[in-house]
Scaffold this motif. Sequence first.
Motif: not given
Ligand SMILES: Nc1nc2c(ncn2[C@@H]2O[C@H](COP(=O)(O)OP(=O)(O)O)[C@@H](O)[C@H]2O)c(=O)[nH]1
Length: 304
Positions: A109-110, A112-113, A116, A141, A147, A256, A258, A281-282, A284
């Motif tokens: 889902v949106n 989640t990372g 990244t 989006r 991004q 996340k 962390d 993921g630990l 950003e």
């Molecule tokens: N603290 C932390 N933030 C993360 C991690 N992975 C992603 N993020 C943050 O979560 C937000 C959403 O991530 P994104 O990659 O855009 O999610 P997507 O919508 O699934 O593509 C962003 O602000 C990232 O920087 C992580 O392992 N730790």
Amino acid sequence: MGLFDAFKRGLDKTRKFFGGGFTKLAAMTGHFDEDQLDELEELMVRADCGVEASMDIIDHVKADIKKSGDNSKEAVLNSVKTRMKEILGPKSTYEIEEGKLNILLLVGVNGTGKTTTAGKLAARYKAEGKKVIIAAADTFRAAAVEQIKAWGEKTGTTVISQGSDGSDPAAVVYDSVHAALARKADILIVDTAGRLHNKKNLMDELGKIKRIIAREAPDSIVKSMLIIDATTGQNGVLQAQSFSEVVDLDYLGVTKLDGSAKGGVIIAVAYTCKVPVVLAGLGEGVDDLVDFDPDIFVESLITE
Ligand SMILES: Nc1nc2c(ncn2[C@@H]2O[C@H](COP(=O)(O)OP(=O)(O)O)[C@@H](O)[C@H]2O)c(=O)[nH]1
Ligand SMILES: [Mg+2]
């Protein structure tokens, strides 16, 4: 920094919550009687290990105590750790096959990372000397394509895109597969959209992507990885359940860790959904991604 330290730092909040509660329980009498075991179970549920997994763990602790007669803090800690490791299963890693095009679909889902993680993985494989291509298949989006392009620039990775105005993700995948084949890429990372209003929609979209891959690159190795955000706790478990109903998931990645006191969610996910967690993921930053290791995870979650 070693893996243990990376996990330990990443799991700081969860460990403080867990370890603090644990120590408080044990400090009362130095051992665990029935009431304290109930409280321990509650503590695990609050750390988002899930009700079923927490009950299972406590059942095992009780069985161990019955067998050994030892209900000291050390014995209970050991039982908890042993059962958690059993639930997580042996270490499993996502590995790319040499000489083939490896295609990794990141779903979830949106927020989640996924994007990244795509960027972090690109950096990892580039550092290993692999040829990497990213497919910007989240076309829903406006900001999404920008991004992933930014991650492409940061990591020196080619990003294949078609704009962000609702163009067809499957068409982006088509272009990306051909680019990857032409350039003899080792890995194509497909960053998909999370916001697909319902299961049928999601299934159709991913089905279409998979059909295109099977048709255009029949010799490629295709794997799907669900990305879950640890801070969402039990919601992550629900996502794992519903995605595994519509996609053949090969792997899970949990992000996340962390920022979360809910690292226990990994236990809940592993208990309910039989897909191995391979990435954690630990943070950003580009280097804040590690291969998940159940032993190290448990040892850094529960330390005295
Ligand atoms: N603290 C932390 N933030 C993360 C991690 N992975 C992603 N993020 C943050 O979560 C937000 C959403 O991530 P994104 O990659 O855009 O999610 P997507 O919508 O699934 O593509 C962003 O602000 C990232 O920087 C992580 O392992 N730790
Ligand atoms: Mg994204």
